[in-house]
Every structure is written in C-alpha cells, then in structure tokens.
Design a protein around this motif. Structure first.
Motif, PDB file in Angstrom:
ATOM      1  N   ASP A  51       0.821  -1.205   0.000  1.00 56.69           N
ATOM      2  CA  ASP A  51       0.000   0.000   0.000  1.00 56.69           C
ATOM      3  C   ASP A  51       0.857   1.258   0.000  1.00 56.69           C
ATOM      4  OD1 ASP A  51      -2.603  -1.301   0.147  1.00 56.69           O
ATOM      5  OD2 ASP A  51      -1.940  -1.949   2.126  1.00 56.69           O
ATOM      6  N   PHE A  52       1.998   1.214   0.711  1.00 57.78           N
ATOM      7  CA  PHE A  52       2.914   2.354   0.778  1.00 57.78           C
ATOM      8  C   PHE A  52       4.343   1.847   0.631  1.00 57.78           C
ATOM      9  CE2 PHE A  52      -0.794   3.327   3.313  1.00 57.78           C
ATOM     10  CZ  PHE A  52      -1.176   4.565   2.834  1.00 57.78           C
ATOM     11  N   VAL A  53       5.123   2.548  -0.175  1.00 61.58           N
ATOM     12  CA  VAL A  53       6.535   2.236  -0.338  1.00 61.58           C
ATOM     13  C   VAL A  53       7.323   3.484   0.068  1.00 61.58           C
ATOM     14  CG1 VAL A  53       8.374   1.576  -1.948  1.00 61.58           C
ATOM     15  CG2 VAL A  53       6.054   0.659  -2.250  1.00 61.58           C
ATOM     16  N   ILE A  54       8.183   3.321   1.060  1.00 59.14           N
ATOM     17  CA  ILE A  54       9.023   4.422   1.538  1.00 59.14           C
ATOM     18  C   ILE A  54      10.436   4.119   1.052  1.00 59.14           C
ATOM     19  CG2 ILE A  54       9.801   5.732   3.544  1.00 59.14           C
ATOM     20  CD1 ILE A  54       7.327   4.554   5.031  1.00 59.14           C
ATOM     21  N   GLU A  55      10.734   4.609  -0.126  1.00 60.93           N
ATOM     22  CA  GLU A  55      11.999   4.304  -0.798  1.00 60.93           C
ATOM     23  C   GLU A  55      13.202   4.685   0.061  1.00 60.93           C
ATOM     24  OE1 GLU A  55      13.752   2.311  -3.662  1.00 60.93           O
ATOM     25  OE2 GLU A  55      11.703   2.944  -4.088  1.00 60.93           O
ATOM     26  N   SER A  56      13.166   5.855   0.702  1.00 68.69           N
ATOM     27  CA  SER A  56      14.320   6.340   1.468  1.00 68.69           C
ATOM     28  C   SER A  56      14.670   5.415   2.635  1.00 68.69           C
ATOM     29  CB  SER A  56      14.048   7.746   2.007  1.00 68.69           C
ATOM     30  OG  SER A  56      12.955   7.725   2.906  1.00 68.69           O
ATOM     31  N   GLU A  57      13.705   4.672   3.132  1.00 68.88           N
ATOM     32  CA  GLU A  57      13.930   3.744   4.245  1.00 68.88           C
ATOM     33  C   GLU A  57      13.956   2.299   3.784  1.00 68.88           C
ATOM     34  OE1 GLU A  57      14.612   4.744   7.291  1.00 68.88           O
ATOM     35  OE2 GLU A  57      14.393   6.831   6.699  1.00 68.88           O
ATOM     36  N   HIS A  58      13.823   2.096   2.479  1.00 66.43           N
ATOM     37  CA  HIS A  58      13.699   0.764   1.890  1.00 66.43           C
ATOM     38  C   HIS A  58      12.664  -0.051   2.672  1.00 66.43           C
ATOM     39  CE1 HIS A  58      15.082  -1.641  -1.369  1.00 66.43           C
ATOM     40  NE2 HIS A  58      15.254  -2.693  -0.600  1.00 66.43           N
ATOM     41  N   GLY A  59      11.510   0.618   2.889  1.00 71.04           N
ATOM     42  CA  GLY A  59      10.438   0.009   3.667  1.00 71.04           C
ATOM     43  C   GLY A  59       9.121   0.028   2.927  1.00 71.04           C
ATOM     44  N   VAL A  60       8.289  -0.960   3.243  1.00 68.79           N
ATOM     45  CA  VAL A  60       6.940  -1.026   2.682  1.00 68.79           C
ATOM     46  C   VAL A  60       5.949  -1.206   3.829  1.00 68.79           C
ATOM     47  CG1 VAL A  60       7.698  -1.973   0.462  1.00 68.79           C
ATOM     48  CG2 VAL A  60       6.980  -3.521   2.270  1.00 68.79           C
ATOM     49  N   ILE A  61       4.746  -0.683   3.598  1.00 66.96           N
ATOM     50  CA  ILE A  61       3.689  -0.795   4.596  1.00 66.96           C
ATOM     51  C   ILE A  61       2.446  -1.368   3.932  1.00 66.96           C
ATOM     52  CG2 ILE A  61       2.209   0.437   6.236  1.00 66.96           C
ATOM     53  CD1 ILE A  61       4.375   2.605   6.398  1.00 66.96           C
ATOM     54  N   PHE A  62       1.879  -2.368   4.584  1.00 63.38           N
ATOM     55  CA  PHE A  62       0.598  -2.929   4.175  1.00 63.38           C
ATOM     56  C   PHE A  62      -0.448  -2.517   5.197  1.00 63.38           C
ATOM     57  CE2 PHE A  62       3.536  -6.014   2.277  1.00 63.38           C
ATOM     58  CZ  PHE A  62       3.013  -6.167   1.004  1.00 63.38           C
ATOM     59  N   THR A  63      -1.629  -2.117   4.735  1.00 58.58           N
ATOM     60  CA  THR A  63      -2.768  -1.937   5.633  1.00 58.58           C
ATOM     61  C   THR A  63      -3.668  -3.152   5.407  1.00 58.58           C
ATOM     62  OG1 THR A  63      -3.878  -0.594   3.954  1.00 58.58           O
ATOM     63  CG2 THR A  63      -2.710   0.586   5.695  1.00 58.58           C
ATOM     64  N   GLN A 107      14.297  -9.690  -0.502  1.00 61.40           N
ATOM     65  CA  GLN A 107      14.800  -8.638  -1.386  1.00 61.40           C
ATOM     66  C   GLN A 107      15.356  -7.450  -0.596  1.00 61.40           C
ATOM     67  OE1 GLN A 107      11.673  -7.538  -4.163  1.00 61.40           O
ATOM     68  NE2 GLN A 107      11.317  -9.668  -4.738  1.00 61.40           N
ATOM     69  N   GLY A 108      15.365  -7.573   0.722  1.00 62.82           N
ATOM     70  CA  GLY A 108      15.945  -6.533   1.553  1.00 62.82           C
ATOM     71  C   GLY A 108      14.987  -5.435   1.989  1.00 62.82           C
ATOM     72  N   TRP A 109      13.700  -5.605   1.723  1.00 66.08           N
ATOM     73  CA  TRP A 109      12.719  -4.607   2.123  1.00 66.08           C
ATOM     74  C   TRP A 109      12.336  -4.797   3.585  1.00 66.08           C
ATOM     75  CZ3 TRP A 109      11.318  -0.493  -0.693  1.00 66.08           C
ATOM     76  CH2 TRP A 109      11.596  -0.515  -2.068  1.00 66.08           C
ATOM     77  N   ARG A 110      12.155  -3.689   4.280  1.00 69.54           N
ATOM     78  CA  ARG A 110      11.596  -3.694   5.627  1.00 69.54           C
ATOM     79  C   ARG A 110      10.083  -3.672   5.475  1.00 69.54           C
ATOM     80  NH1 ARG A 110      12.947   1.369   7.907  1.00 69.54           N
ATOM     81  NH2 ARG A 110      12.394   0.477   9.897  1.00 69.54           N
ATOM     82  N   VAL A 111       9.384  -4.463   6.267  1.00 72.07           N
ATOM     83  CA  VAL A 111       7.938  -4.605   6.095  1.00 72.07           C
ATOM     84  C   VAL A 111       7.211  -4.250   7.394  1.00 72.07           C
ATOM     85  CG1 VAL A 111       6.058  -6.199   5.529  1.00 72.07           C
ATOM     86  CG2 VAL A 111       8.274  -6.436   4.377  1.00 72.07           C
ATOM     87  N   LEU A 112       6.161  -3.439   7.256  1.00 69.82           N
ATOM     88  CA  LEU A 112       5.282  -3.118   8.370  1.00 69.82           C
ATOM     89  C   LEU A 112       3.853  -3.432   7.950  1.00 69.82           C
ATOM     90  CD1 LEU A 112       4.813  -1.805  11.195  1.00 69.82           C
ATOM     91  CD2 LEU A 112       4.509   0.366   9.979  1.00 69.82           C
TER      92      LEU A 112
END
Length: 163
Positions: A51-63, A107-112
């Motif tokens: 739902d959200f990709v925060i490129e600068s933090e290499h993070g993704v967020i799912f709601t 793939q190295g992504w941080r997931v929330l």
C-alpha cells in the motif's frame, strides 16, 4: 443460517469493497504525510503490491483488513454462512501474505503491517499513538513488524515455500 441478502445483492455488496484508497489507507497516508515521509502507493512491481513504499527507508507498509487477512482481534468474525468457502478464501489470503512478505524480506525490504483494528473501531489507536509507532518503526531500522490495538510488535515471517 442463510444469508439475509439474495445472491445478486450479496455479489453487488462484495464488488463494492474497494482495494485502494480505503478509509484506513487514507488515515495512514495522512499520518505519513504529517510525519514528512515521502511514499509511493500500490507499487505493482513489488510482491503483494504494498500500500505504501518508503523508498528512502527501503520500507513497505501494508494496511490489512482484519477480516480479509484473518487477524486475531475483535473485528474478525467467522462468517455464519458459507463458512467453508470464506475460511478457504481467507486462508489463501494469509498464505499469500506470508509469501509476499517473505519475498520482500528476501529482497531486503523492511515490512510493516498496520492492522485495520489499529486504525478504526472502538479500540483504535489515537493519532498520537499511531504516529509514534510509525516513527518507531521508521527510525528503528528493524525488518518486519506489525501495529495493532496493542501497539507495535515483531512480525514473524516464514520464508517462501514453508508454512
């Protein structure tokens, strides 16, 4: 127990459930914007279309909706009609979630994962508490976590191909 709606009415109601720009996504987007976080939405190039990709933090967020993703909270109720159908459908969602989160992690992504119950309902977190949890995850550098009505917790993920 039989359904109170006709098959056509039930089908129409189910088709009306949105998959993007939902109320919980809008609330989370407003909080991320308030924090000054730059993000992209619904990136189809990543597993699970976060739902959200925060490129600068290499993070993704799912709601995640508590019903559709079978969260162990007061918002999840096993349907009284077509129970086997719904449990199978929701079970497939849970398996797909685990697979996609595992692939993102590889793939190295941080997931929330932010659960619906944290964003709406009688036990939802207020904006201050939710913002603090988001900031905590963003600043922590931790890999996978979830936010629910109890706050922020580690999210255990099985590698793809395992249960």
């Amino acid at each position: 127990m039989t359904d109170v709606h006709s098959k056509a009415t039930r089908s129409k109601n189910m088709r009306a459930i949105g998959t993007r720009d939902t109320a919980i996504e809008k609330r989370l987007a407003a909080l991320l914007t308030q924090l000054g976080v730059e993000y992209r939405v619904q990136d189809a190039s990543l597993p699970g279309r976060p739902d959200f990709v925060i490129e600068s933090e290499h993070g993704v967020i799912f709601t995640h909706g508590c019903f559709w993703h079978r969260h162990d909270c007061y918002l999840f109720k096993v349907p009284a009609t077509r129970t086997d159908f719904w449990l199978e459908k929701i079970g497939k969602n849970v398996v797909r979630d685990r697979r996609d989160i595992g692939l993102l992690h590889q793939q190295g992504w941080r997931v929330l994962v932010v659960w619906e119950c944290a964003l709406r309902g009688r036990l939802k977190l207020d904006d201050t508490a939710l913002t603090e949890r988001l900031e905590e995850w963003i600043c922590s550098g931790g890999a996978t976590a979830q936010i629910d009505t109890q706050g922020i917790h580690p999210l255990r993920v099985s590698p793809p191909g395992t249960a």
